[in-house]
Write a protein that holds these residues in place. Structure first.
Motif, PDB file in Angstrom:
ATOM      1  N   VAL A 223      33.316  40.925  51.497  1.00  0.00           N
ATOM      2  CA  VAL A 223      34.593  40.661  52.181  1.00  0.00           C
ATOM      3  C   VAL A 223      35.711  40.492  51.153  1.00  0.00           C
ATOM      4  N   VAL A 224      35.435  39.745  50.087  1.00  0.00           N
ATOM      5  CA  VAL A 224      36.435  39.542  49.031  1.00  0.00           C
ATOM      6  C   VAL A 224      36.820  40.875  48.400  1.00  0.00           C
ATOM      7  N   ALA A 225      35.818  41.700  48.071  1.00  0.00           N
ATOM      8  CA  ALA A 225      36.103  42.991  47.446  1.00  0.00           C
ATOM      9  C   ALA A 225      36.911  43.888  48.379  1.00  0.00           C
ATOM     10  N   SER A 226      36.558  43.888  49.657  1.00  0.00           N
ATOM     11  CA  SER A 226      37.292  44.714  50.624  1.00  0.00           C
ATOM     12  C   SER A 226      38.732  44.245  50.783  1.00  0.00           C
ATOM     13  N   ALA A 227      38.917  42.944  50.915  1.00  0.00           N
ATOM     14  CA  ALA A 227      40.268  42.397  51.073  1.00  0.00           C
ATOM     15  C   ALA A 227      41.120  42.676  49.836  1.00  0.00           C
TER      16      ALA A 227
END
Length: 164
Positions: free
Chosen positions: A25-29
């Motif tokens: 999620v962090v990488a996508s955001a």
């Protein structure tokens, strides 16, 4: 004793998987943020690229333990199906010993890299030590050890094809 270990292992593998999902999620955001700042605002944020890379590294090393737990890392399905029950347990032990040997090497050298990386700083994030990037290897390896032993004690075979 076995049930207690399996309960602890299920908790730690679930925790590692949840953290791996959070890193995705962090990488996508951050990827979306980087696209917006670079192409819409035309003011690229250099620090977001290194954080994406760091979160993807942590995602992989925290996701591997669940793959070990489910017996998906070393696939010997054909041989496993052809073996009698005693041969299957021998195969389980051989795979577990080989996997543990590899993971122990990753643990040892990962910790060594992390300690040596304390003096380096991340490009784009000069205030953060490379220790935190390299630490993914030994942390993931510790979770993997629990997953490998858990799979040895309570094998899980998630077959792709259904029994007929």
């Amino acid at each position: 004793m076995k049930q207690t270990f399996l309960r602890i292992e299920r908790f730690t593998s679930g925790l590692a998987l949840a953290a791996a999902c959070a890193m995705l999620v962090v990488a996508s955001a951050l990827g979306v943020f980087q696209i917006v700042t670079r192409f819409v605002l035309e003011q690229p944020a250099e620090w977001s690229e290194i954080l994406i890379r760091l979160s993807l590294i942590w995602m992989v090393f925290l996701g591997i333990p669940m793959a070990f737990r489910q017996g998906a890392m070393v696939s010997v399905d054909v041989v496993y199906r052809l073996c009698p029950p005693i041969g299957r347990r021998v195969l389980d032990w051989a795979v577990a010993i080989a996997s543990l040997a590899l993971v122990l090497v990753i643990l040892w050298w990962g910790w060594d890299y992390a300690v040596r990386g304390k003096v380096q700083s991340m490009a784009g994030l000069e205030s953060i030590s490379m220790f935190w990037g390299y630490l993914a290897m030994p942390v993931g390896a510790l979770f993997c050890i629990l997953g490998i032993i858990g799979n040895l004690l309570d094998p899980q075979r998630n077959e792709l094809e259904t029994a007929q």
